[in-house]
Enzyme design. Structure first.
Site, PDB file in Angstrom:
ATOM      1  N   ASP A  72       9.023   5.097  15.500  1.00 52.63           N
ATOM      2  CA  ASP A  72       8.994   6.545  15.320  1.00 52.63           C
ATOM      3  C   ASP A  72       9.358   7.189  16.657  1.00 52.63           C
ATOM      4  O   ASP A  72       8.734   6.912  17.672  1.00 52.63           O
ATOM      5  CB  ASP A  72       7.572   6.971  14.883  1.00 52.63           C
ATOM      6  CG  ASP A  72       7.477   8.475  14.682  1.00 52.63           C
ATOM      7  OD1 ASP A  72       8.527   9.154  14.698  1.00 52.63           O
ATOM      8  OD2 ASP A  72       6.351   8.969  14.511  1.00 52.63           O
ATOM      9  N   GLY A  79      12.393  14.441  14.440  1.00 49.85           N
ATOM     10  CA  GLY A  79      12.363  13.059  14.896  1.00 49.85           C
ATOM     11  C   GLY A  79      13.121  12.143  13.986  1.00 49.85           C
ATOM     12  O   GLY A  79      13.797  12.568  13.051  1.00 49.85           O
ATOM     13  N   ILE A  80      12.991  10.868  14.268  1.00 51.96           N
ATOM     14  CA  ILE A  80      13.699   9.885  13.457  1.00 51.96           C
ATOM     15  C   ILE A  80      12.834   8.637  13.341  1.00 51.96           C
ATOM     16  O   ILE A  80      12.058   8.317  14.243  1.00 51.96           O
ATOM     17  CB  ILE A  80      15.086   9.584  14.088  1.00 51.96           C
ATOM     18  CG1 ILE A  80      16.014   8.975  13.059  1.00 51.96           C
ATOM     19  CG2 ILE A  80      14.970   8.733  15.333  1.00 51.96           C
ATOM     20  CD1 ILE A  80      17.482   9.131  13.401  1.00 51.96           C
ATOM     21  N   CYS A 140      15.675  23.202  26.249  1.00 51.25           N
ATOM     22  CA  CYS A 140      16.166  24.158  25.250  1.00 51.25           C
ATOM     23  C   CYS A 140      15.068  24.605  24.287  1.00 51.25           C
ATOM     24  O   CYS A 140      14.942  25.775  23.995  1.00 51.25           O
ATOM     25  CB  CYS A 140      17.328  23.556  24.481  1.00 51.25           C
ATOM     26  SG  CYS A 140      17.030  21.892  23.881  1.00 51.25           S
ATOM     27  N   CYS A 141      14.261  23.674  23.781  1.00 49.54           N
ATOM     28  CA  CYS A 141      13.221  24.051  22.821  1.00 49.54           C
ATOM     29  C   CYS A 141      11.919  23.394  23.255  1.00 49.54           C
ATOM     30  O   CYS A 141      11.886  22.617  24.193  1.00 49.54           O
ATOM     31  CB  CYS A 141      13.514  23.529  21.421  1.00 49.54           C
ATOM     32  SG  CYS A 141      15.213  23.665  20.889  1.00 49.54           S
ATOM     33  N   LEU A 188       0.723   3.259   8.534  1.00 48.51           N
ATOM     34  CA  LEU A 188       1.517   3.843   7.446  1.00 48.51           C
ATOM     35  C   LEU A 188       2.623   4.719   8.012  1.00 48.51           C
ATOM     36  O   LEU A 188       2.472   5.318   9.066  1.00 48.51           O
ATOM     37  CB  LEU A 188       0.602   4.690   6.558  1.00 48.51           C
ATOM     38  CG  LEU A 188      -0.461   3.886   5.809  1.00 48.51           C
ATOM     39  CD1 LEU A 188      -1.720   4.688   5.636  1.00 48.51           C
ATOM     40  CD2 LEU A 188       0.079   3.414   4.485  1.00 48.51           C
ATOM     41  N   LEU A 189       3.748   4.765   7.287  1.00 48.81           N
ATOM     42  CA  LEU A 189       4.842   5.631   7.723  1.00 48.81           C
ATOM     43  C   LEU A 189       5.436   6.314   6.495  1.00 48.81           C
ATOM     44  O   LEU A 189       5.575   5.710   5.433  1.00 48.81           O
ATOM     45  CB  LEU A 189       5.910   4.823   8.459  1.00 48.81           C
ATOM     46  CG  LEU A 189       6.930   5.632   9.252  1.00 48.81           C
ATOM     47  CD1 LEU A 189       6.283   6.364  10.414  1.00 48.81           C
ATOM     48  CD2 LEU A 189       8.037   4.724   9.787  1.00 48.81           C
ATOM     49  N   ASP A 232       6.982   6.319  19.991  1.00 47.32           N
ATOM     50  CA  ASP A 232       5.551   6.433  19.733  1.00 47.32           C
ATOM     51  C   ASP A 232       5.048   5.018  19.440  1.00 47.32           C
ATOM     52  O   ASP A 232       5.171   4.520  18.329  1.00 47.32           O
ATOM     53  CB  ASP A 232       5.314   7.364  18.541  1.00 47.32           C
ATOM     54  CG  ASP A 232       3.838   7.561  18.270  1.00 47.32           C
ATOM     55  OD1 ASP A 232       3.021   6.803  18.834  1.00 47.32           O
ATOM     56  OD2 ASP A 232       3.504   8.461  17.483  1.00 47.32           O
ATOM     57  N   GLU A 274       0.821  -1.206   0.000  1.00 46.03           N
ATOM     58  CA  GLU A 274       0.000   0.000   0.000  1.00 46.03           C
ATOM     59  C   GLU A 274       0.860   1.262   0.000  1.00 46.03           C
ATOM     60  O   GLU A 274       1.813   1.392   0.766  1.00 46.03           O
ATOM     61  CB  GLU A 274      -0.908   0.054   1.232  1.00 46.03           C
ATOM     62  CG  GLU A 274      -1.710   1.364   1.249  1.00 46.03           C
ATOM     63  CD  GLU A 274      -2.601   1.542   2.461  1.00 46.03           C
ATOM     64  OE1 GLU A 274      -2.666   0.652   3.312  1.00 46.03           O
ATOM     65  OE2 GLU A 274      -3.253   2.613   2.515  1.00 46.03           O
ATOM     66  N   ASP A 314       9.784  10.901  18.333  1.00 40.29           N
ATOM     67  CA  ASP A 314       9.496  12.288  18.030  1.00 40.29           C
ATOM     68  C   ASP A 314       9.874  13.148  19.225  1.00 40.29           C
ATOM     69  O   ASP A 314       9.594  12.815  20.369  1.00 40.29           O
ATOM     70  CB  ASP A 314       7.996  12.436  17.726  1.00 40.29           C
ATOM     71  CG  ASP A 314       7.697  13.770  17.109  1.00 40.29           C
ATOM     72  OD1 ASP A 314       7.301  13.787  15.945  1.00 40.29           O
ATOM     73  OD2 ASP A 314       7.873  14.805  17.794  1.00 40.29           O
TER      74      ASP A 314
END
Lengths: 494, 405
Positions: free
Chosen positions: B110, B165-166, B122-123, B317-318, B307, B45, B112
């Protein structure tokens, strides 16, 4: 009835003879079975139906036990009693009972008949597998140790014993798995290596030592491998049966029986709080939610409501938990959309319509697979979809830190009569892990003015098992007492 | 962040990117695990997000060329990859619903930065800097080692998600075949931080209160121990603010010590490092403040926050590698986990920069002439490893066939 089905060969050949183990010849050498051979003999239509019905009664009792939150010991006792009632407990080989073969035949046949009845939908398969695995587990735990060893060696579980040098290499890791085991005992504990995918439950709880995909399982947890193997084999077999069922060479006698059986299973567990109740006093409108929340909601829903009012947003599982609760409370879809739209005041119409409306409609069964989702019960809230670092859903009694819980309890319920002197008692039950007891107690305290006394719970001493049950009872109590209308809930009017 | 021309993502820029730069062939071989199209690609898909948040699901393609054609026609802001189904997703309406189920799927993760908002100083939310990237780097180190050593996976592709993120894609045959139940179990064993906003102590992994850390977390403990000082004390200075050190004291199981420190720290300007050292010093004389407590604190502040929902279901889905993040314009490039500490998200090429490079390289140039090249090479190298293993497995299987014969 199983034409064309493959008959697997029996592995492990004949068990070795040992002095005090009775080895039975014939079709059923062991009390336990993986049901890997279908019955290949003639049966009467009466046996076909009655055997299956008897087994179904046992499985329904197991399901009911889960629904009622029975402890494992209670479940085991109940199931054992049911099994004995229907001659499905199965005697051990040493019993020298003349009925051994008959009982085991009944067990064998009834299992396969129910497979036919329950292979048809994913939902039925899942429930059947769960109940059957539980039954297997109950019997397994009460099996004679020697016979059990025999039975296990007759099956191939793909495990491999960890040899002493390897055990020594990982000694510190393996010891950490068993913190309560002394030096001497540890020497005697055998570890088995299996692929980790065969023991997912143990992996999830970090109860095994993992290395390169192999899980090291101590003897004490070996049963997990067996149960998981039973479960996966049954799942696969059911899927195969489902594929073969349309080709069943059938006269008109069997299908009605099968239909009847699967319906009986579906109706087995009463679920009075899972579907929308008709509203008691006319329609529930979006504007009324806030007022109701402050008067009638259990803490989990109250907290979600307050978070929503404060942040003008809730994360996914929060929306799900609260949204389904409101649905069952009687909020119609139009009102629900209005309520959420109003609450999410900081986002644009466009974003709301695109990102949230679908989900609301989905939960009312108007989109996607159009399922009528029930509201989450306490059990589901406590155990599934654990809240992440910035989530607000879940059960406050379980998922809040003690000091936050106390502050929130006072903020939410002090105007309904909860004072700080009640807190020690509530916190004690929370600490012991009896979250529903704590919730029930809060219900009692906050409804004292309605005549609810300690120990009465939400009527007849029942404790809270569903947030909607809490809210419904609370609303019911608020209605004017006109000559004690509700007959089924005996109540003391103070 | 001010947008310069390199960061701007317009439909025209995206179309040029897909037409000239996107490595469709590399993506195809990676998903397909071979050169000749198999079900791993044709029954896979693809979902497209078009401008205006239009979301199109259940597309599937016979080849890399067909995929490229469709991407050029839709010009999506991004596209996502799902599982291999039991039938071609575009034909799903022609088969019985029960005959359309997800079968194989890479195991994906995932991570994030937003999940770190409670601890990073910091952020916040969408922003990221080199300092908070160190959290991601620690997470990558822990997960990479754990998944290799404990679960035996070998073909792992880390992909920068374009902003904060990664992602991780695991393509081993064993990973593709995992059921949802097994995925859930694996994720559960990797989930250490639990409890919502209102739970202070989020690490509860011991079998009993005083039992040792489960061996499953020993590797993580070792990796994170080396990083705690640098990351939490120096870099993030987590205990500088009152809110920060109050959070720490809530985890200190010895009420007396917590009270002493609260008095010392209120209104003071003591650095995080000195606060930490002071706490360690006091702990020496305490019975309840054991090394177990410190291990739990270590994990709570540094253990990867994944996550979990993404990893649990085969049909999740990614976003595909090499997509462009619409807000930053950065390409979602593969990352070498052994050099994760050197990775700087700000240095990742943006789509504008790549198109400029392409322009400068002259007529007929492709990604080979741009700074995308090292990333595509890394990707191809990874795919080669997968294909080698697939080939070996096939040879082994056919050898067995001969024996059976």
């Amino acid at each position: 009835m199983y034409k064309g089905g493959q008959q697997p060969t029996i592995k492990g050949a004949q068990p070795k003879k040992e002095a005090d183990v009775v080895v039975l010849q014939g079709p059923y050498p062991y009390r336990l079975s993986f049901y890997d051979r279908p019955p290949l003999y003639d049966v009467t239509i009466e046996d076909f139906e009655t055997f299956a019905l008897d087994r179904l009664r046992i499985l329904a009792e197991i399901e009911a036990s889960y629904a009622r939150n029975r402890s494992w010991d209670e479940l085991r006792t109940v199931t054992e009693a049911q099994c004995k009632k229907y001659d499905l407990w199965l005697s051990s080989n040493t019993a020298r009972s003349q009925f051994i073969d008959l009982e085991r035949k009944k067990d064998h046949l009834s299992h396969f008949v129910l497979r036919l009845a329950f292979c048809r939908s994913e939902e039925l398969r899942r429930r059947f597998v769960k109940a059957e695995t539980t039954l297997f587990r109950v019997r397994y735990e009460k099996d004679d140790t020697k016979e059990l060893t025999q039975f296990l060696s007759s099956q191939d579980f793909g495990w491999e014993k960890v040899d002493p040098p390897e055990k020594a290499t990982y000694e510190s890791e393996l010891r950490a798995l068993l913190p309560n085991v002394g030096d001497k005992e540890f020497k005697d504990i055998v570890f088995y290596k299996v692929k980790w995918t065969r023991v997912p439950d143990l992996v999830a709880k970090r109860r095994v030592f993992l290395r390169r995909g192999q899980a090291f399982v101590p003897t004490t947890l070996q049963a997990s491998i067996v149960f998981h193997a039973f479960e996966t084999q049954l799942e696969k077999a059911l899927e195969r049966t489902a594929k073969g069922l349309p080709r069943l060479d059938e006269d008109t006698r069997i299908v009605p029986i099968l239909n009847n059986l699967s319906q009986g299973f579906l109706a087995g567990v009463p679920s009075e709080w899972t579907n929308a109740t008709p509203t008691m006093d006319g329609e529930l409108r979006a504007e009324m939610v806030d007022g109701l929340a402050k008067k009638h909601f259990p803490m989990c829903m109250r907290n979600l409501h307050e978070s929503l009012m404060r942040d003008h947003h809730l994360k996914h599982f929060g929306r799900l938990q609260y949204g389904l609760f409101l649905k069952v409370l009687g909020l119609s879809i139009e009102e629900a959309v209005a309520f959420w739209r109003k609450s999410f005041s900081s986002i644009t119409d466009d974003k709301f319509n695109k990102e949230y409306k679908y989900n609301i409609r989905h939960s009312y069964g108007l989109e996607g697979k159009r399922a009528n989702y029930p509201a989450k019960s306490c059990q589901q809230i406590l155990l599934s979809d654990q809240p992440g670092p910035s989530d607000c859903h879940g059960c406050p009694y379980r998922h809040f830190a003690p000091d936050n819980l106390q502050t929130s309890l006072l903020t939410y319920y002090s105007n309904q009569g909860l004072t700080s002197s009640n807190l020690p008692e509530i916190m004690k039950t929370v600490k012991e892990g009896h979250y529903h007891v704590a919730c029930t107690r809060v219900f009692e305290i906050t409804h004292t003015s309605k005549g609810v006394e300690k120990g009465q719970g939400i009527g007849s001493g029942e404790s809270v098992t569903h947030p909607n049950q809490y809210a419904a009872r609370s609303r019911e109590l608020e209605k004017p007492q006109e000559g004690g209308t509700s007959s089924d809930t005996a109540m003391v009017v103070g | 962040m001010a947008l310069d021309s390199d960061n701007e993502v317009t439909p025209e820029v995206m179309l040029a990117f897909y037409r000239l730069l996107y490595p469709f062939h590399s993506l195809f071989t990676w998903l397909n695990q071979g050169q000749i199209p198999t079900k791993l690609f044709t029954q896979r898909e693809f979902a497209f997000t078009l401008a205006g948040d239009v979301y199109l699901r259940y597309h599937s393609f016979m080849s890399a060329e067909e995929l490229k054609k469709q991407v050029l026609a839709f010009n999506p802001t991004r596209f996502e990859i799902g599982p291999m189904y039991s039938a071609r997703p575009k034909d799903r309406k022609t088969v019985r619903p029960s005959a359309f189920t997800p079968l194989l799927r890479e195991l994906v993760f995932d991570i994030d930065m937003t999940d770190y908002d409670a601890i990073r100083t910091c952020c916040s939310s969408a922003d990221i800097c080199a300092r908070c990237w160190a959290f991601i780097a620690a997470a990558v180190r822990v997960l990479d080692t754990t998944l290799r050593e404990q679960f035996g996976f070998r073909h792992m592709l880390w992909v920068y998600s374009g902003r904060r993120g990664i992602h991780l894609w695991i393509s081993d045959a064993d990973a593709l075949e995992l059921t949802d139940e097994q995925r859930r179990a694996l994720v559960a064993s990797l989930t250490v931080i639990e409890g919502g906003k209102d739970m202070h102590k989020k690490v509860n992994v011991r079998f009993t209160k005083q039992s040792p850390l489960p061996p499953a977390l020993w590797g993580a403990r070792e990796t994170l121990n080396d990083r705690f000082g640098e990351l939490i004390l120096r870099n993030q200075d987590c205990f500088a603010s009152q809110e920060g050190w109050e959070a720490l004291l809530r985890l200190v199981s010895d009420g007396g010590i917590a009270e002493t420190l609260r008095e010392e720290w209120t209104g003071s300007k003591i650095s995080s490092i000195d606060k930490w050292l002071r706490l360690r010093e006091l702990a020496k004389g305490s019975k309840s403040l054991t090394s177990a407590v410190f291990e739990d604190i270590l994990l709570q502040y540094t253990y990867p926050r994944i996550d979990a929902e993404v990893s649990k279901h085969r049909n999740h889905l990614l976003k595909a590698p090499f997509c462009v993040h619409p807000k930053t314009g950065r390409v979602c490039v593969p990352v070498d986990p052994s050099r994760i500490d050197e990775f700087d998200p700000v240095k990742v090429p943006t789509v504008g920069q790549l198109l400029r490079e392409l322009n400068e390289a002259g007529e007929g140039a492709d990604w080979q002439k741009t700074s995308l090249k090292p990333y595509v090479d890394l990707f191809d190298q990874h795919t080669k490893g997968i294909m080698n293993e697939v080939r070996l497995a096939k040879m082994k299987a056919s050898a067995n066939d001969v024996q059976d014969w």
